[in-house]
Design an enzyme around this catalytic site. Sequence first.
Site: not given
Ligand code: NAD
Ligand code: SER
Length: 318
Positions: A12, A15-16, A38, A54, A144, A148
């Site tokens: 992944g 992503g962000q 990804d 995937d 979600y 978690k």
């Molecule tokens: P995001 O949605 O920006 O990125 C997720 C990435 O996973 C994407 O690039 C997507 O293409 C990829 N993805 C989706 N399905 C997939 C699959 N089947 N196989 C491979 N890749 C796949 O999410 P993020 O914000 O980068 O979050 C990453 C992790 O951090 C997640 O587990 C999220 O729950 C956790 N998290 C994020 C935040 C936040 O504020 N960004 C807060 C709490 C927890």
């Molecule tokens: N930033 C995330 C959300 O809003 C928290 O896990 O889903």
Amino acid sequence: MLTKNEKILIIGAGGQIGIELTAELSKIYGHKNVVPSDLKAPAVITENPFEILDALDGKALFEIVKKHGITHVYHLAAMLSATGEQNPMFAWKLNMESLFHVLDLGKEKHIKQIYWPSSIAVFGPTTPRENTPQYTVMEPSTIYGISKQAGERWCEWYFKKHGVDTRSIRYPGLIGWKSAPGGGTTDYAVHIFHEALKKGNYESFLSENTALPMMHMEDAIRATIEIMHAPSENIKIRGAYNLSGISFSPKDIAAEIKKHIPDFTISYKPDFRQAIADSWPKSINDADARKDWGWKEHYDLPKLVENMLVNLKNLKTV
Ligand code: NAD
Ligand code: SER
């Protein structure tokens, strides 16, 4: 900490968080030792050996681990809170099954260490909302959050039963200028900067006094690397650590942005994400992370707002 011949896989990575984590780990260990993956290739090509993967395909994951000699996995692929409520069964499948694939690699000793992020979404409406403790009532109300919370229990179970070195943080909402958020309830706190610079106004999908725990992405990436580098005996919590940065509402962040863009205005039109935000803590007690592995945030709200505006302005003028 990687030693000679050890390598990292990030699942992944587009992503962000993944974009920034890949860059930071590559700075420490070199591009060739960090394998981002990804569903599709990145828009910006880097020197890292990227793989299409995937996360639901356990066989393909195993093949990539063997091909590159992967020892450490950062598993970031997930469906976040807002998108998850639109597609609950798939959110559950993606968030749980992909985690099992990674945990099983640890159990079979194919990899040495796993990072998997949790979230403030593990808490729910019955949780104390101010200074939320590490151990408290947890009745998450989103798919979600349920995934978690279950994931945390599985990580701890794999550690206790099979000695898998799992590490995790309950991230708050993350705010950075290098990458876009992917479908969460806290996304407004990133969008607001882009709209403030582009249009001078922002319509918030959360109401003005909705305070939530938040953090600058630099702090979150540093925390992620610090918990992974900490000696194993310091990691007393194998579910996930509470982690705190800043707590603010849309009204608070708008007031701070106004100090830099005096004409900036904000309006409020809460949607289905309001109910999710209302079920989450306002602020987090992270005493365990501070005590066990020395966590300390660097960004407060004024510093975060200044950093976001300066960097986004520079990006738009290059
Ligand atoms: P995001 O949605 O920006 O990125 C997720 C990435 O996973 C994407 O690039 C997507 O293409 C990829 N993805 C989706 N399905 C997939 C699959 N089947 N196989 C491979 N890749 C796949 O999410 P993020 O914000 O980068 O979050 C990453 C992790 O951090 C997640 O587990 C999220 O729950 C956790 N998290 C994020 C935040 C936040 O504020 N960004 C807060 C709490 C927890
Ligand atoms: N930033 C995330 C959300 O809003 C928290 O896990 O889903």
